[in-house]
Design a protein around this motif. Structure first.
Motif, PDB file in Angstrom:
ATOM      1  N   UNK A 161      -2.305  10.563  34.757  1.00 54.49           N
ATOM      2  CA  UNK A 161      -1.824  11.181  33.525  1.00 54.49           C
ATOM      3  C   UNK A 161      -0.379  11.629  33.692  1.00 54.49           C
ATOM      4  N   UNK A 162      -0.018  12.092  34.890  1.00 55.62           N
ATOM      5  CA  UNK A 162       1.387  12.410  35.158  1.00 55.62           C
ATOM      6  C   UNK A 162       2.257  11.188  34.898  1.00 55.62           C
ATOM      7  N   UNK A 163       1.801  10.035  35.388  1.00 52.23           N
ATOM      8  CA  UNK A 163       2.568   8.799  35.222  1.00 52.23           C
ATOM      9  C   UNK A 163       2.698   8.426  33.746  1.00 52.23           C
ATOM     10  N   UNK A 164       1.622   8.676  32.962  1.00 56.37           N
ATOM     11  CA  UNK A 164       1.665   8.388  31.531  1.00 56.37           C
ATOM     12  C   UNK A 164       2.724   9.234  30.830  1.00 56.37           C
ATOM     13  N   UNK A 165       2.744  10.538  31.189  1.00 58.26           N
ATOM     14  CA  UNK A 165       3.703  11.442  30.559  1.00 58.26           C
ATOM     15  C   UNK A 165       5.129  11.038  30.914  1.00 58.26           C
ATOM     16  N   UNK A 166       5.351  10.691  32.179  1.00 59.97           N
ATOM     17  CA  UNK A 166       6.677  10.243  32.600  1.00 59.97           C
ATOM     18  C   UNK A 166       7.078   8.959  31.886  1.00 59.97           C
TER      19      UNK A 166
END
Length: 231
Positions: free
Chosen positions: A178-183
């Protein structure tokens, strides 16, 4: 008949992000934790609606002991618990991520100034979604109650944004995917919450001044929980 948005594993295998969140629940000792217990027990660690890092980590440690979390996982959980706390601090300004760099969170456990306290209501609302011992309907009810500042059974659009932001902050800390999605979206969590809430309100033809009941929030749950990978 409209199918429920609250899907089960047999019909809908959990995504990799959901599996990450479940791993975080286990490490934190919240895998079987009831969300109603969270609101009552953690509230005892707050003062004047705020909670400090030390009392939060001591509460978390007690929860982990009851859940028989291993010594190795307790170290991991302490770091994760600190990260969860820090993204809710006022001086974080909702900038959980730099737009071009990986997550960088500075540890402030030695600083006892009030600017490093967090607002209990939004912090606990985010944590509600990590309580694995309760169905999503109960998590929504508790989170709704926590952000309902006047306890009249309705929340404003701004309070709805607080609920969504709290959920997104919590799951983003606990899931690298999810961190990667936000980035990838090149946005901050608060901005993402604004977009989700705006779309959700439009779907019910609600205006900015309109308030939402718990039933409305549950109806809109599919929109923001899908973004948060919470089901």
């Amino acid at each position: 008949q409209k199918s429920s948005v609250y899907k089960n594993d047999k019909a809908y295998p959990p995504s990799a992000a959901v599996l990450e969140l479940r791993a975080a629940q286990s490490v934190l000792g919240l895998e079987n934790y009831k969300v109603c217990t969270l609101m009552d027990s953690l509230a005892g660690k707050s003062e004047e609606g705020m909670i400090k890092l030390g009392p939060w980590l001591r509460w978390l440690f007690d929860v982990m002991l009851i859940a028989n979390v291993s010594n190795q996982d307790i170290k991991i959980a302490s770091n994760l618990g600190t990260q969860l706390f820090e993204v809710f601090q006022n001086n974080c300004n909702d900038a959980l991520f730099d737009r071009t760099s990986p997550v960088v969170i500075s540890h402030t456990s030695e600083d006892n100034s009030t600017e490093n306290d967090v607002l209990f209501s939004t912090f606990a609302a985010g944590l509600a979604f990590l309580c694995g011992g309760s169905p999503i309907e109960d998590k929504l009810m508790v989170a709704f109650t926590l952000v309902d500042s006047d306890s009249d059974g309705f929340i404003t659009q701004e309070e709805f944004k607080e609920l969504v932001t709290a959920a997104l902050k919590t799951v983003t800390v606990c899931s690298k995917l999810i961190q990667a999605k936000v980035l990838h979206l090149n946005t901050h969590v608060r901005e993402l919450a604004d977009m989700v809430v705006s779309e959700a309100m439009s779907s019910l033809n609600l205006k900015e001044a309109d308030e939402l009941s718990l039933e409305m929030v549950c109806e809109l749950a599919e929109d923001f929980l899908k973004v948060a990978a919470l089901y």
